[in-house]
Design an enzyme around this catalytic site. Structure first.
Site, PDB file in Angstrom:
ATOM      1  CD  GLU A   1       6.900 -20.612  43.027  1.00 55.63           C
ATOM      2  OE1 GLU A   1       7.457 -20.540  41.915  1.00 55.63           O
ATOM      3  OE2 GLU A   1       6.029 -21.464  43.312  1.00 55.63           O
TER       4      GLU A   1
ATOM      5  CD  GLU B   1      -1.248 -21.342  52.845  1.00 59.78           C
ATOM      6  OE1 GLU B   1      -0.258 -20.880  52.229  1.00 59.78           O
ATOM      7  OE2 GLU B   1      -1.778 -22.418  52.555  1.00 59.78           O
TER       8      GLU B   1
ATOM      9  CB  CYS C   1       2.462 -26.830  53.229  1.00 62.90           C
ATOM     10  SG  CYS C   1       3.397 -25.567  54.122  1.00 62.90           S
TER      11      CYS C   1
HETATM   12  N1  THU Z   1       2.152 -23.057  48.394  1.00 56.86           N
HETATM   13  C1  THU Z   1       1.517 -22.142  49.190  1.00 56.86           C
HETATM   14  O1  THU Z   1       1.625 -20.929  48.964  1.00 56.86           O
HETATM   15  N2  THU Z   1       0.770 -22.599  50.226  1.00 56.86           N
HETATM   16  C2  THU Z   1       0.633 -23.914  50.555  1.00 56.86           C
HETATM   17  O2  THU Z   1       0.118 -24.237  51.615  1.00 56.86           O
HETATM   18  C3  THU Z   1       1.104 -24.935  49.625  1.00 56.86           C
HETATM   19  C4  THU Z   1       2.104 -24.483  48.634  1.00 56.86           C
HETATM   20  C5  THU Z   1       2.974 -22.566  47.291  1.00 56.86           C
HETATM   21  C6  THU Z   1       4.454 -22.741  47.504  1.00 56.86           C
HETATM   22  C7  THU Z   1       4.960 -22.763  46.078  1.00 56.86           C
HETATM   23  O3  THU Z   1       5.169 -21.426  45.658  1.00 56.86           O
HETATM   24  C8  THU Z   1       3.810 -23.349  45.281  1.00 56.86           C
HETATM   25  O4  THU Z   1       2.671 -23.265  46.108  1.00 56.86           O
HETATM   26  C9  THU Z   1       4.029 -24.780  44.853  1.00 56.86           C
HETATM   27  O5  THU Z   1       4.388 -25.557  45.930  1.00 56.86           O
END
Ligand code: THU
Length: 141
Positions: free
Chosen positions: A44, A55, A93
């Protein structure tokens, strides 16, 4: 490598998650055709849009090391100290699904989701990204 083993790798990857804002820690383990595993975690950023998903971290690590052929990815995600419901999976996502589409065969690439180490579901990329747009759409005659 079994799905259970790949999920274990994803849980190891999750330990490296940098998620001070959402506290939602995600780990991914990407399996190459040659049996090598690349781990990735979410990273983040104070400028939220600069965040990278677990991913894509795994894919970009692998591709930047010369890998191009993949068979499966395992993904686990949850906050600490929370026991997810059995059906509460961290599904990839839309952007990550599209990144997978760049390198993986939609019909055979396996997306392995786990809500707990022993509660695993498997999908093909095609199931999670139907009617997709990929490199083959841009091939010129
Ligand atoms: N996140 C992922 O790492 N992979 C996904 O496919 C969905 C979301 C993370 C991004 C962010 O750091 C946290 O999850 C909340 O959205």
């Amino acid at each position: 490598m079994t799905n259970e083993e790949l999920v274990k790798e994803a849980y190891e990857a999750r330990k490296m998650s940098y998620a001070p804002y959402s506290e939602f820690k995600v780990g991914a383990a990407l399996l190459t055709k040659n049996g090598k595993v690349y781990r990735g975690c979410n990273v983040e950023n104070a400028s939220y849009g600069a965040t990278n998903c677990a991913e894509r971290t795994a894919f970009f690590k692998a591709v930047s090391e010369g890998e191009r052929e993949f068979t499966a990815i395992a993904i686990v995600g949850q906050k600490d100290d929370v026991t997810p419901d059995l059906e509460e999976y961290a599904a990839p996502c839309g952007i990550c699904r599209q990144v997978m589409r760049e390198f993986c065969d939609p019909k055979t690439f396996r997306i392995v989701l786990a809500s707990r180490p022993d509660h695993i579901r498997e999908f093909t990329l095609e199931e999670l990204l139907p009617l997709s747009f990929g490199p083959d759409n841009l091939i010129k005659e």
